[in-house]
Design an enzyme around this catalytic site. Structure first.
Site, PDB file in Angstrom:
ATOM      1  N   GLU A  17      44.056  25.386  42.180  1.00 26.59           N
ATOM      2  CA  GLU A  17      45.366  26.027  42.102  1.00 26.59           C
ATOM      3  C   GLU A  17      45.930  26.009  43.515  1.00 26.59           C
ATOM      4  O   GLU A  17      45.334  26.585  44.437  1.00 26.59           O
ATOM      5  CB  GLU A  17      45.241  27.470  41.583  1.00 26.59           C
TER       6      GLU A  17
ATOM      7  N   THR B  54      46.745  38.333  47.416  1.00 25.63           N
ATOM      8  CA  THR B  54      45.972  37.206  47.932  1.00 25.63           C
ATOM      9  C   THR B  54      46.827  36.411  48.911  1.00 25.63           C
ATOM     10  O   THR B  54      47.760  35.731  48.521  1.00 25.63           O
ATOM     11  CB  THR B  54      45.524  36.316  46.748  1.00 25.63           C
TER      12      THR B  54
ATOM     13  N   HIS C  55      49.974  43.314  38.265  1.00 32.09           N
ATOM     14  CA  HIS C  55      50.885  44.334  38.784  1.00 32.09           C
ATOM     15  C   HIS C  55      51.191  45.434  37.774  1.00 32.09           C
ATOM     16  O   HIS C  55      51.640  46.510  38.150  1.00 32.09           O
ATOM     17  CB  HIS C  55      52.161  43.679  39.322  1.00 32.09           C
TER      18      HIS C  55
ATOM     19  N   ASN D  58      50.457  36.497  35.027  1.00 30.99           N
ATOM     20  CA  ASN D  58      49.501  37.365  35.722  1.00 30.99           C
ATOM     21  C   ASN D  58      49.958  38.819  35.558  1.00 30.99           C
ATOM     22  O   ASN D  58      51.075  39.166  35.940  1.00 30.99           O
ATOM     23  CB  ASN D  58      49.476  36.943  37.206  1.00 30.99           C
TER      24      ASN D  58
ATOM     25  N   GLU E  16      40.494  35.692  37.648  1.00 29.83           N
ATOM     26  CA  GLU E  16      40.352  35.453  39.091  1.00 29.83           C
ATOM     27  C   GLU E  16      39.291  36.386  39.645  1.00 29.83           C
ATOM     28  O   GLU E  16      39.331  37.596  39.393  1.00 29.83           O
ATOM     29  CB  GLU E  16      41.675  35.743  39.811  1.00 29.83           C
TER      30      GLU E  16
ATOM     31  N   HIS F 186      43.093  39.425  37.706  1.00 28.25           N
ATOM     32  CA  HIS F 186      42.243  39.356  38.887  1.00 28.25           C
ATOM     33  C   HIS F 186      41.457  40.662  38.965  1.00 28.25           C
ATOM     34  O   HIS F 186      42.049  41.717  39.172  1.00 28.25           O
ATOM     35  CB  HIS F 186      43.141  39.181  40.127  1.00 28.25           C
TER      36      HIS F 186
ATOM     37  N   ARG G  60      39.365  42.615  41.204  1.00 24.29           N
ATOM     38  CA  ARG G  60      38.997  42.610  42.623  1.00 24.29           C
ATOM     39  C   ARG G  60      37.721  43.409  42.847  1.00 24.29           C
ATOM     40  O   ARG G  60      37.397  44.311  42.074  1.00 24.29           O
ATOM     41  CB  ARG G  60      40.142  43.201  43.460  1.00 24.29           C
TER      42      ARG G  60
ATOM     43  N   HIS H 275      51.680  31.691  43.196  1.00 30.65           N
ATOM     44  CA  HIS H 275      51.838  32.752  44.190  1.00 30.65           C
ATOM     45  C   HIS H 275      53.260  32.764  44.756  1.00 30.65           C
ATOM     46  O   HIS H 275      53.715  31.791  45.337  1.00 30.65           O
ATOM     47  CB  HIS H 275      50.841  32.660  45.350  1.00 30.65           C
TER      48      HIS H 275
ATOM     49  N   ARG I 236      41.122  47.532  42.684  1.00 32.11           N
ATOM     50  CA  ARG I 236      42.349  48.282  42.999  1.00 32.11           C
ATOM     51  C   ARG I 236      43.407  48.198  41.899  1.00 32.11           C
ATOM     52  O   ARG I 236      44.282  49.041  41.834  1.00 32.11           O
ATOM     53  CB  ARG I 236      42.934  47.818  44.331  1.00 32.11           C
TER      54      ARG I 236
HETATM   55  N1  PXP Z   1      47.606  32.769  41.588  1.00 31.21           N
HETATM   56  C1  PXP Z   1      46.686  33.468  42.286  1.00 31.21           C
HETATM   57  C2  PXP Z   1      45.367  32.824  42.558  1.00 31.21           C
HETATM   58  C3  PXP Z   1      46.946  34.777  42.733  1.00 31.21           C
HETATM   59  O1  PXP Z   1      46.007  35.464  43.416  1.00 31.21           O
HETATM   60  C4  PXP Z   1      48.200  35.347  42.431  1.00 31.21           C
HETATM   61  C5  PXP Z   1      48.519  36.728  42.901  1.00 31.21           C
HETATM   62  O2  PXP Z   1      47.692  37.662  42.397  1.00 31.21           O
HETATM   63  C6  PXP Z   1      49.107  34.597  41.679  1.00 31.21           C
HETATM   64  C7  PXP Z   1      48.801  33.316  41.285  1.00 31.21           C
HETATM   65  C8  PXP Z   1      50.433  35.162  41.252  1.00 31.21           C
HETATM   66  O3  PXP Z   1      51.205  35.479  42.352  1.00 31.21           O
HETATM   67  P1  PXP Z   1      52.539  36.330  42.153  1.00 31.21           P
HETATM   68  O4  PXP Z   1      52.134  37.679  41.653  1.00 31.21           O
HETATM   69  O5  PXP Z   1      53.137  36.355  43.510  1.00 31.21           O
HETATM   70  O6  PXP Z   1      53.371  35.593  41.147  1.00 31.21           O
END
Ligand code: PXP
Length: 248
Positions: free
Chosen positions: A160, A110, A10, A7, A79, A52, A54, A201, A58
């Protein structure tokens, strides 16, 4: 083998911290680039990329998704929330899969799973629209039997499981065991319903030791910890190069 979806949200968060209001200035030099990070993650063996978009934009922008898709080599898991305009947007972007997530404007990330039972008709309609378009859906839910049953009932092929509680409990041995058992139960129940079970997550380089015990999970989606490590582990080279830039 458990697959890894990376992901890159960030990376976009960091870019937005500096360039949110001026994305097209600086001669096009805007960093860091989420699309480039996604390609690098693919070079390093990521099995897929998650972004993702949003409602409040953001971090990841639609342009990031399109740019990534131009040279992608794995697959995009997009996402989005259940809001009708986000479902429309996701359909137009044609990702390889969609993960439906809850969105609360005040949350930092999330924070909890989607409550499908409270949004059953909207969820069903969204899943149908994606399945009709040939895009498998995943419901981001807590490892809860009722949410798993609802996911299967509305026709989502994947879920998930939210691993946030497990991740937060990792440094407390008793809570860790309970949370892991809950996830295991959710994973097994989901599989018994015919669902593909992904998870994610809060997974980091410590708790991955526990996460990997969920060995029937198809794919983990991991972002924050990977991007954080890339910053600390890349810092030495970055400082050396800038020092050389000033003096060589
Ligand atoms: N899965 C989903 C659905 C998420 O919303 C996120 C966070 O954006 C993640 C996985 C990944 O989480 P993390 O950034 O804490 O690894």
């Amino acid at each position: 083998m458990i697959l890894l979806g990376v992901n890159v949200d960030h990376v976009a968060t960091l870019r937005q911290a500096r360039y949110r209001d001026e994305p097209n200035t600086h001669g096009g030099f805007v960093e860091p680039d989420p699309a480039k990070s996604a390609w690098l993650a693919e070079d390093a063996g990521a099995d897929g990329i998650t972004m993702h978009v949003r409602e409040d934009r953001r971090h990841v922008q639609v342009e990031d998704v399109i740019r990534y898709q131009e040279k992608m080599r794995t697959r995009l898991n997009l996402e989005v929330s259940l809001a009708p305009q986000m479902v429309e947007l996701a359909l137009s972007l044609k990702p390889e899969s969609v993960c439906l997530v809850p969105e609360n404007r005040k949350e930092v990330t999330t924070e909890g799973g989607l409550d499908i039972l409270s949004h059953i008709e909207r969820s069903r309609d969204a899943v149908k629209a994606f399945i009709d378009a040939g895009i498998p859906t995943s419901m981001f839910i807590d490892p809860d039997e009722k949410q798993l049953e609802a996911s299967a009932e509305i026709g989502s092929p994947w879920v998930e499981l939210h691993t946030g509680s497990f991740a937060r409990s990792w440094y407390d041995a008793t809570r860790r065991a309970t949370e892991l058992a809950t996830l295991r139960k959710g994973m097994e129940f989901g599989i018994s319903l015919g669902l593909r079970v992904n998870a994610g997550h809060g997974i980091n380089y410590d708790n991955v030791e526990g996460a990997k015990q969920l060995d029937q999970v198809y794919e983990f989606n991991i972002g924050h910890s990977i991007i954080s490590r890339s910053i600390t582990h890349g810092l030495q080279e970055a400082v050396q190069k800038m020092r050389a830039g000033l003096n060589d």
